[in-house]
Scaffold this motif. Structure first.
Motif, PDB file in Angstrom:
ATOM      1  N   ARG A   1      -3.467   8.138   8.943  1.00 54.27           N
ATOM      2  CA  ARG A   1      -3.783   6.835   8.361  1.00 54.27           C
ATOM      3  C   ARG A   1      -3.294   5.727   9.286  1.00 54.27           C
TER       4      ARG A   1
ATOM      5  N   VAL B   1      -8.047  -3.597  11.942  1.00 53.58           N
ATOM      6  CA  VAL B   1      -8.713  -2.557  11.148  1.00 53.58           C
ATOM      7  C   VAL B   1      -9.824  -1.904  11.967  1.00 53.58           C
TER       8      VAL B   1
ATOM      9  N   TYR C   1     -14.935   4.788   5.662  1.00 51.60           N
ATOM     10  CA  TYR C   1     -13.499   4.555   5.699  1.00 51.60           C
ATOM     11  C   TYR C   1     -13.153   3.642   4.535  1.00 51.60           C
TER      12      TYR C   1
ATOM     13  N   TYR D   1     -10.250   0.699   3.510  1.00 49.78           N
ATOM     14  CA  TYR D   1      -9.097  -0.121   3.867  1.00 49.78           C
ATOM     15  C   TYR D   1      -8.508  -0.670   2.578  1.00 49.78           C
TER      16      TYR D   1
ATOM     17  N   LEU E   1      -5.643   1.960   6.428  1.00 45.23           N
ATOM     18  CA  LEU E   1      -7.003   2.452   6.638  1.00 45.23           C
ATOM     19  C   LEU E   1      -6.986   3.970   6.624  1.00 45.23           C
TER      20      LEU E   1
END
Length: 163
Positions: free
Chosen positions: A59, A147, A84, A86, A73
């Motif tokens: 992660r 991110v 994905y 977040y 994330l």
């Protein structure tokens, strides 16, 4: 806000962040070729946030300039797409989705509204370069840069594990 930024071929060093008119908008410090941690700096050279994998974790953690966690994330299993999530602590969860062979990604809020979009704009053999379009009032553009680089790091880790 629209930003352009890139990875380095050897995953280390400093790379610029520019806006749509190619003006300086900050920079990325890709700390080491042996790790995936990075710092994101704003246009005045101030640290905006950082990203790195957790200790023995798959992660990606994003922190602010003071080291407080902004979010995490993680990769999610999906068929015929890339997905994905977040988790922006205190601000909700955002799905990051892309069709299987596409280089374009949408960042969707819990109501499945697009709050940001990014795409890989680099060539096949060059390092990763990205364009970010941020429409969100909740997610800072520099946080999203961290991110996106996390998505890129997760993809590189998965391709390395597959070989």
């Amino acid at each position: 806000m629209q930003l352009y930024f890139r990875d380095n071929f050897f995953n280390s060093g400093v790379t610029e962040i520019v806006d749509a008119s190619e003006k300086d908008a900050g920079y990325l410090d890709l700390k080491s070729a042996f790790g995936s941690s990075l710092d994101v700096y704003g246009p005045g050279g101030e640290l905006a946030c950082s990203g790195k994998f957790g200790f023995f974790s798959s992660r990606w953690n994003v922190t602010d300039a003071e080291g407080r966690e902004l979010g995490q994330l993680r990769w999610r299993m999906a068929f015929f797409s890339k997905k994905y999530t977040y988790e922006a602590y205190g601000r909700g969860e955002y799905d990051i989705v892309s069709p299987a062979f596409s280089q374009e990604y949408d960042v969707l809020d819990s109501g499945e509204r697009s709050v940001a979009r990014f795409e890989r704009v680099s060539g096949w053999f060059s390092s990763g370069a990205f364009r970010l379009d941020n429409f969100s009032e909740e997610l800072d553009s520099y946080e999203l840069v961290a991110v996106i680089m996390g998505v890129h790091a997760l993809q590189k880790a998965a391709s390395t594990a597959a070989t």
